[in-house]
Design a protein around this motif. Structure first.
Motif, PDB file in Angstrom:
ATOM      1  N   GLY A 134      23.636  62.089  80.561  1.00  0.00           N
ATOM      2  CA  GLY A 134      23.769  62.740  81.853  1.00  0.00           C
ATOM      3  C   GLY A 134      24.538  64.051  81.888  1.00  0.00           C
ATOM      4  N   ALA A 135      25.823  64.102  81.743  1.00  0.00           N
ATOM      5  CA  ALA A 135      26.718  62.971  81.672  1.00  0.00           C
ATOM      6  C   ALA A 135      27.953  63.247  82.524  1.00  0.00           C
ATOM      7  CB  ALA A 135      27.157  62.713  80.227  1.00  0.00           C
ATOM      8  N   VAL A 136      28.317  62.186  83.265  1.00  0.00           N
ATOM      9  CA  VAL A 136      29.636  62.144  83.876  1.00  0.00           C
ATOM     10  C   VAL A 136      30.431  61.130  83.067  1.00  0.00           C
ATOM     11  CG1 VAL A 136      30.958  61.490  85.905  1.00  0.00           C
ATOM     12  CG2 VAL A 136      28.882  62.855  86.172  1.00  0.00           C
ATOM     13  N   LEU A 137      31.467  61.584  82.424  1.00  0.00           N
ATOM     14  CA  LEU A 137      32.220  60.752  81.491  1.00  0.00           C
ATOM     15  C   LEU A 137      33.449  60.153  82.155  1.00  0.00           C
ATOM     16  CD1 LEU A 137      32.646  59.752  78.554  1.00  0.00           C
ATOM     17  CD2 LEU A 137      33.983  61.833  78.160  1.00  0.00           C
ATOM     18  N   ASP A 138      33.544  58.844  82.105  1.00  0.00           N
ATOM     19  CA  ASP A 138      34.776  58.132  82.429  1.00  0.00           C
ATOM     20  C   ASP A 138      35.653  58.228  81.182  1.00  0.00           C
ATOM     21  OD1 ASP A 138      36.802  56.267  82.795  1.00  0.00           O
ATOM     22  OD2 ASP A 138      35.503  54.772  83.727  1.00  0.00           O
ATOM     23  N   PRO A 139      36.824  58.858  81.260  1.00  0.00           N
ATOM     24  CA  PRO A 139      37.608  59.120  80.049  1.00  0.00           C
ATOM     25  C   PRO A 139      38.387  57.922  79.530  1.00  0.00           C
ATOM     26  CG  PRO A 139      38.749  60.004  81.958  1.00  0.00           C
ATOM     27  CD  PRO A 139      37.429  59.469  82.464  1.00  0.00           C
ATOM     28  N   VAL A 140      38.119  56.728  80.047  1.00  0.00           N
ATOM     29  CA  VAL A 140      38.908  55.571  79.628  1.00  0.00           C
ATOM     30  C   VAL A 140      38.814  55.343  78.119  1.00  0.00           C
ATOM     31  CG1 VAL A 140      37.000  53.974  80.175  1.00  0.00           C
ATOM     32  CG2 VAL A 140      39.335  53.115  80.057  1.00  0.00           C
ATOM     33  N   GLY A 141      37.628  55.546  77.535  1.00  0.00           N
ATOM     34  CA  GLY A 141      37.495  55.369  76.091  1.00  0.00           C
ATOM     35  C   GLY A 141      38.240  56.438  75.313  1.00  0.00           C
ATOM     36  N   ASP A 187      31.278  63.831  95.271  1.00  0.00           N
ATOM     37  CA  ASP A 187      30.428  62.725  94.827  1.00  0.00           C
ATOM     38  C   ASP A 187      29.465  62.385  95.964  1.00  0.00           C
ATOM     39  OD1 ASP A 187      29.654  60.852  92.999  1.00  0.00           O
ATOM     40  OD2 ASP A 187      31.448  59.615  93.149  1.00  0.00           O
ATOM     41  N   ARG A 188      28.158  62.611  95.791  1.00  0.00           N
ATOM     42  CA  ARG A 188      27.213  62.413  96.879  1.00  0.00           C
ATOM     43  C   ARG A 188      26.044  61.534  96.448  1.00  0.00           C
ATOM     44  NH1 ARG A 188      26.552  68.669  99.157  1.00  0.00           N
ATOM     45  NH2 ARG A 188      28.789  69.184  99.154  1.00  0.00           N
ATOM     46  N   PHE A 189      25.586  60.698  97.382  1.00  0.00           N
ATOM     47  CA  PHE A 189      24.437  59.822  97.156  1.00  0.00           C
ATOM     48  C   PHE A 189      23.428  60.059  98.274  1.00  0.00           C
ATOM     49  CE2 PHE A 189      28.093  57.854  95.231  1.00  0.00           C
ATOM     50  CZ  PHE A 189      27.624  57.294  94.052  1.00  0.00           C
ATOM     51  N   SER A 246      32.899  55.079  92.350  1.00  0.00           N
ATOM     52  CA  SER A 246      33.534  56.382  92.552  1.00  0.00           C
ATOM     53  C   SER A 246      33.648  57.143  91.238  1.00  0.00           C
ATOM     54  CB  SER A 246      34.923  56.198  93.160  1.00  0.00           C
ATOM     55  OG  SER A 246      35.628  57.434  93.184  1.00  0.00           O
ATOM     56  N   ASN A 247      33.412  58.445  91.290  1.00  0.00           N
ATOM     57  CA  ASN A 247      33.565  59.287  90.100  1.00  0.00           C
ATOM     58  C   ASN A 247      34.876  60.063  90.097  1.00  0.00           C
ATOM     59  OD1 ASN A 247      31.195  59.053  88.313  1.00  0.00           O
ATOM     60  ND2 ASN A 247      30.059  59.606  90.150  1.00  0.00           N
ATOM     61  N   HIS A 248      35.795  59.704  90.977  1.00  0.00           N
ATOM     62  CA  HIS A 248      37.111  60.346  90.989  1.00  0.00           C
ATOM     63  C   HIS A 248      37.792  60.127  89.635  1.00  0.00           C
ATOM     64  CE1 HIS A 248      40.956  61.809  92.480  1.00  0.00           C
ATOM     65  NE2 HIS A 248      41.523  60.725  91.978  1.00  0.00           N
ATOM     66  N   GLY A 249      38.268  61.188  89.038  1.00  0.00           N
ATOM     67  CA  GLY A 249      38.932  61.096  87.740  1.00  0.00           C
ATOM     68  C   GLY A 249      37.989  61.235  86.555  1.00  0.00           C
ATOM     69  N   ARG A 299      26.485  52.556  87.693  1.00  0.00           N
ATOM     70  CA  ARG A 299      27.379  53.698  87.470  1.00  0.00           C
ATOM     71  C   ARG A 299      26.696  54.821  86.691  1.00  0.00           C
ATOM     72  NH1 ARG A 299      32.886  52.619  84.786  1.00  0.00           N
ATOM     73  NH2 ARG A 299      33.460  54.512  85.925  1.00  0.00           N
ATOM     74  N   ILE A 300      25.563  54.519  86.074  1.00  0.00           N
ATOM     75  CA  ILE A 300      24.841  55.458  85.209  1.00  0.00           C
ATOM     76  C   ILE A 300      25.784  55.979  84.129  1.00  0.00           C
ATOM     77  CG2 ILE A 300      23.092  57.285  85.176  1.00  0.00           C
ATOM     78  CD1 ILE A 300      22.986  57.216  88.159  1.00  0.00           C
ATOM     79  N   LYS A 301      26.477  55.061  83.482  1.00  0.00           N
ATOM     80  CA  LYS A 301      27.468  55.426  82.466  1.00  0.00           C
ATOM     81  C   LYS A 301      27.451  54.409  81.332  1.00  0.00           C
ATOM     82  CE  LYS A 301      30.761  57.736  85.523  1.00  0.00           C
ATOM     83  NZ  LYS A 301      29.824  57.713  86.667  1.00  0.00           N
TER      84      LYS A 301
END
Length: 543
Positions: free
Chosen positions: A46-53, A75-77, A98-101, A324-326
């Motif tokens: 995509g990519a929207v990356l959750d930085p947890v990893g 963030d819109r749907f 939510s994509n916050h962060g 989440r498409i992640k």
């Protein structure tokens, strides 16, 4: 060549495993094999990356210059109709949506950076080296064969033939991404999917656009559902604004669609003419194009992750959180868990056994906690359609997020494979798609040129048919040979004489962008994707 650990695939999972192994023990010998011409060349996300990893792997990634430069700002749907749209409010959505962060990123560039981090630690990273076969020692996987070049089309050695090398390891980690050829062999040989639901897939297509500065909003993330797919298929779109007036425009079609006349690529092209989307792209220019299958089975379809001598990592197993498409964050977390299990085993003097600690870490740790609460969203969508799935799936995610994964629905099964879901052509009307205008929408072959794909023509075709008679004798009368349409790169054609007779099945393997859709969606599973020689395929820039 002998190593402590051999890793196949320089994506987020494989590189995270390599880095973590060297963090734990700098003296371990670790090699990463990558079939692309360079690290990142075959990465499409995509990519929207959750930085947890990334936080878990390299806590000071900001100071080290990781290419996470665009935080999500909006963030819109939307639910689309043919000529309008309804914005779905954010407030009723579970927090996990939510994509916050999070950050809008090029995962290709993230992987290029990770490869640099790995090499600084002493990891050997070999791009352009396709792992084409597994090496066994009794019942255990002991390594892989990589780097075979110069085969003739009939698979005999040519004048420039270079034999492949055996790279052996105490443990072998398979991180090929979705529907990798080695992972598929291992899942079959060791019956890793036994007792689990069949894996489900989507086809993701993506273009990189440079748009006018006045319509660009760095950090804006948009997702849509509905038109143009309607009742023909599940799926939706993503539009992510990154830096430099660039925008990712993507479209996902779930591959469990019934109508064999459906043309996923043309659905994507038609989507860009919607009045919500067209004003963003008008006056801009397309920079790149690519396509990739996506694992969508989730928790129910996660196979056994270990086999004697090795493990499946990331999307080789299927760790995408569909709503989440992640999946990149889970890929990285799986690499960390695999490295820790392998390190503990090697430190204890073991090798070649089955690392059940890794299995437990995935299912009971953060990956399991991410996948389990959303496990019913995909099957609800498949069974009841978009509207019902929005309501029931949303409720189920709320309950799951509050209860640690409990659901009043239990775990709903997926049922058929995506290949089995394909209906007979006679049951459906063909779909009339508008011609691409060359400004917002483009024909397939023109777009494939923007994937910068190349394959040496003198090598064997890497798209093999179990039975060469099936496409014309069976697929054409039953399903109107859907390979003509489901391939997003125009690899497969049915060509005829001038009078319309004598149909023949043609495979243009030079066009292949390695998406694996044919290996997944062919109704009789007659097409088998195998890896071409190293360095061939797409060369994605900033994707």
């Amino acid at each position: 060549m002998d190593y402590d650990v051999v890793i196949v695939g320089a994506g987020p999972a494989g590189l995270s495993a390599a880095i973590r192994l060297k963090q734990l023990d700098p003296d371990l010998s670790v090699v990463v094999l990558e079939k692309g011409s360079e690290v990142g060349a075959h990465i499409l996300s995509g990519a929207v990356l959750d930085p947890v990893g990334l936080d878990a792997l390299i806590p000071d990634w900001k100071a080290k210059g990781a290419p996470l430069d665009t935080p999500v700002t909006d963030d819109r749907f939307y639910l689309l109709g043919r000529s309008g749209e309804i914005r779905i409010p954010n407030w009723p959505m579970p927090k996990l949506m939510s994509n916050h962060g999070n950050y809008v990123v090029s995962m290709g560039n993230v992987c290029r950076w990770l490869a640099g981090q790995a090499e600084e630690l002493g990891v050997e990273v070999f791009p352009g080296m396709a792992a084409s076969a597994l090496v066994y020692d009794g019942d255990r996987v002991a390594g892989v064969v990589a780097g075979e070049f110069g085969l003739e089309p009939d698979r005999t050695p040519g004048p420039s033939y270079e034999p492949g090398m055996e790279l052996r390891g105490k443990y072998v980690m398979i991180a090929e991404g979705v529907r990798g050829s080695l992972a598929r062999q291992l899942i079959t040989k060791y019956e890793l999917s036994k007792g689990h639901e069949p894996q489900k897939f989507g086809l993701g297509m993506k273009e990189l656009w440079e748009v006018r500065p006045e319509v660009h909003k760095a950090g804006l993330v948009m997702h849509t559902m509905g038109w143009p797919l309607g009742k023909n298929a599940g799926g939706g779109s993503f539009i992510y604004h990154l830096e430099g007036n660039q925008v990712y425009v993507g479209f996902v079609v779930h591959l469990n669609y019934e109508n064999p006349h459906l043309f996923p690529y043309m659905e994507f092209q038609r989507f860009k003419h919607h009045p919500l989307i067209a004003p963003l792209l008008e006056g801009g220019r397309r920079v790149a194009y690519g396509a990739r299958a996506i694992t969508e089975g989730g928790w129910q379809s996660l196979p056994r992750l270990t086999f004697p001598g090795g493990m499946l990592l990331g999307c080789s197993a299927g760790m995408v959180n569909v709503p989440r498409i992640k999946g990149n964050h889970n890929a990285m977390l799986s690499g960390i868990a695999a490295a820790e299990a392998a390190h503990a085993a090697i430190a204890a003097g073991r090798s070649g056994d089955e690392l059940t600690d890794y299995e437990a870490a995935v299912r009971e740790g953060p990956i399991g906690r991410d996948l389990k609460p959303v496990r019913n969203v995909k099957p609800l969508w498949s069974r009841f359609g978009l509207s019902a799935s929005l309501a029931l799936g949303g409720l189920d995610m709320w309950i799951g997020s509050l209860t640690g994964g409990w659901s009043p629905f239990g775990s709903i099964g997926h049922g058929k494979t995506d290949a089995e879901a394909t209906g007979r052509a006679a049951r459906f009307e063909p779909i009339d798609y508008p011609r691409p205008d060359g400004k917002l929408s483009f024909d397939r072959l023109t777009n494939v040129a923007f994937s910068f794909t190349n394959h040496a023509e003198e090598q064997p075709c890497h798209l093999t048919l179990k039975d060469p008679d099936v496409p014309i004798a069976i697929n054409l009368p039953r399903w109107d040979e859907p390979a003509q349409r489901y391939c997003p790169a125009g690899v497969y054609e049915v060509v005829r004489d001038e009078d319309g007779g004598n149909p023949r099945f043609v495979i243009n393997f030079q066009n292949c962008v390695h998406c694996k859709t044919c290996d997944i969606k062919d109704p009789l599973q007659n097409i088998v994707w195998t890896t071409p020689q190293g360095g061939d395929g797409p060369n994605y820039p900033n994707m």
